[in-house]
Enzyme design. Sequence first.
Site, short mmCIF file in Angstrom:
data_model
loop_
_atom_site.label_atom_id
_atom_site.label_comp_id
_atom_site.label_asym_id
_atom_site.label_seq_id
_atom_site.Cartn_x
_atom_site.Cartn_y
_atom_site.Cartn_z
N CYS A 273 1.83 2.32 3.41
CA CYS A 273 2.33 1.25 4.29
C CYS A 273 3.81 1.41 4.56
CB CYS A 273 2.19 -0.10 3.61
SG CYS A 273 0.53 -0.51 3.18
N GLY B 46 0.83 -1.22 0.00
CA GLY B 46 0.00 0.00 0.00
C GLY B 46 0.85 1.25 0.00
N SER B 47 0.27 2.32 -0.56
CA SER B 47 1.01 3.57 -0.72
C SER B 47 1.39 4.18 0.63
CB SER B 47 0.13 4.55 -1.49
OG SER B 47 -1.13 4.59 -0.84
N GLY C 68 -6.91 2.18 -2.19
CA GLY C 68 -6.87 3.10 -1.07
C GLY C 68 -6.55 4.51 -1.55
N GLU D 34 11.26 2.79 -20.43
CA GLU D 34 10.65 2.94 -21.75
C GLU D 34 9.11 2.96 -21.65
OE1 GLU D 34 11.91 0.54 -25.67
OE2 GLU D 34 10.58 -0.57 -24.35
N ALA E 284 -2.77 1.61 10.21
CA ALA E 284 -1.84 1.34 11.31
C ALA E 284 -0.97 2.55 11.58
CB ALA E 284 -0.99 0.12 10.97
P1 XMP Z 1 -3.18 1.67 -1.62
O1 XMP Z 1 -1.84 1.44 -2.27
O2 XMP Z 1 -4.31 1.45 -2.56
O3 XMP Z 1 -3.29 0.54 -0.48
O4 XMP Z 1 -3.26 2.99 -0.93
C1 XMP Z 1 -4.42 0.42 0.33
C2 XMP Z 1 -4.22 -0.72 1.30
O5 XMP Z 1 -3.12 -0.49 2.17
C3 XMP Z 1 -3.29 -1.27 3.33
N1 XMP Z 1 -3.09 -0.44 4.52
C4 XMP Z 1 -2.00 -0.47 5.28
N2 XMP Z 1 -0.88 -1.24 5.22
N3 XMP Z 1 -0.01 -0.11 7.10
C5 XMP Z 1 0.12 -1.06 6.15
O6 XMP Z 1 1.13 -1.75 6.11
C6 XMP Z 1 -1.12 0.69 7.22
O7 XMP Z 1 -1.18 1.57 8.10
C7 XMP Z 1 -2.15 0.49 6.27
N4 XMP Z 1 -3.38 1.09 6.08
C8 XMP Z 1 -3.92 0.50 5.00
C9 XMP Z 1 -4.69 -1.82 3.32
O8 XMP Z 1 -4.61 -3.18 2.98
C10 XMP Z 1 -5.35 -0.96 2.24
O9 XMP Z 1 -6.47 -1.55 1.66
#
Ligand code: XMP
Length: 477
Positions: free
Chosen positions: A305, A302-303, A361, A467, A389
Amino acid sequence: MREIPIALTYDDVLIRPKRSTLKSRGEANTRTRLTKKLNINAPLVSANMDTVTEAQMAVEIARLGGVGVLHRFMTIDDNVEEVRRVKRAQSHVIAEPYIVDPEKNIPETRQYAESIGVTGLLVADNQNKLLGILSSRDFLFANGHHFKVKDIMTPRAELVVGSARTSLEEAKAMFAKHKVEKLPLVDDEDRVIGLITSDDIKKIIRYPNASLDKRGRLMVGGSIGVKGDYLERAQELIKAGADFLVIDIAHGHSDLMLEAVAAIKKNCGDVQLIAGNVATGDGALELCEAGVDAVKVGVGPGSICITRLVTGCGVPQFTAVMEAAEVAKEYGVPIIADGGIQKSGDIVKAIGAGADSVMLGSLLAGTEESPGVVMHKGDKKYKICRGSASFTVAHKRSGINQENKQLSEVVPEGVESIVPYKGPMTDIATQLLGGFRSGMSYVNARTVAELQQNVEFYRITNAGRKESGPHDVTAIT
Ligand code: XMP
């Protein structure tokens, strides 16, 4: 030295194009499985994060064919109200319409109508017998305490009504013929048994792809953890109408998770149950064996995470999805690829790797429909996106659960961030689904199943990755 296997993520691979017989990407059907028993019309699931999914997001994504999972960082009562808000947003027949007493005075009734956000109320006696309808037009010129509902309502004798046998087509014809906007349904004794509104019919026409339950209401999921009030929350969410539950914890391949799955199965009937997150075939196998209806995959992609940085653990997402999907396929259990999706091409790759849908997310956190306000910084607009988290959510959670946890003990595995404001969700979804359909057409796939059958991947090098994006130019849009 022991051989260390390589794990890949979306940017490490590309899909080999195939001869296509599709004449337009419109021929690609995006319908897919969410769980063993639930299907959605587009493979998009909004994440159960407190900066991504509350009722407004869940309503919009379900209207566009995907589905939302409400976050759980609120009280159980608030959580229940969020489910109800989604379920009330539209339906074929409103089974329990709001009803007002004929003796109620107008200012009070007006306040009630505003608080529940409806423009018209049915009027009935204490036996539920229909006496009239109060519309916003009726309110217009009636003010003051001396007016009662019965003085200004349109009385029963002037109403057009239907019955339990009235179909939607018949209702449409009645709206057209009688130029009314609400069709109360009554039984043989003239007791109210439902309501069909022209607004709901307009929504059915406007959102032909919506993910709907059997009563024509928008689908929505609730999320729970594995500790504290999770069983009670699960039961209340189901009672409020949630179509499925997601048990969502950072490390879903754990005793805690397997115990929670067993407890939900024992105490919550046959609710469709999604569990995660796992990142390996072993994790998916244990959840499938435990009888879950879908597995959510993603540890650390996740972005927001930082799990991989804090714990050193995780699996690059493309490999994680592929590994988990290979196992889950044997059990007929769908996979949700959760985290790390930044572009429509990533969705094609995730589903090509074996996922049935993707959870989003940060891509949705900047939209109009995500919770939270739009912030201005210079001439740019932003919204907040934070990990479940992260320190802030841990703090919020300890308040809700009245935990006496020392905040200094919290080790965050997520960050709080800002993301550019992107306007309405529908614009993002149109781009994502358009790109997804184009991806399907590149491998001659008319269905998600054909995409998974036809797909072939190449591993690419850094030069190939460079590329793949705009390069050697200055992009201006
Ligand atoms: P994106 O990349 O779409 O990912 O923003 C969304 C997903 O990230 C996870 N998530 C977390 N993972 N710490 C983590 O390691 C966090 O605090 C956290 N919050 C969300 C979750 O699976 C979400 O759907």
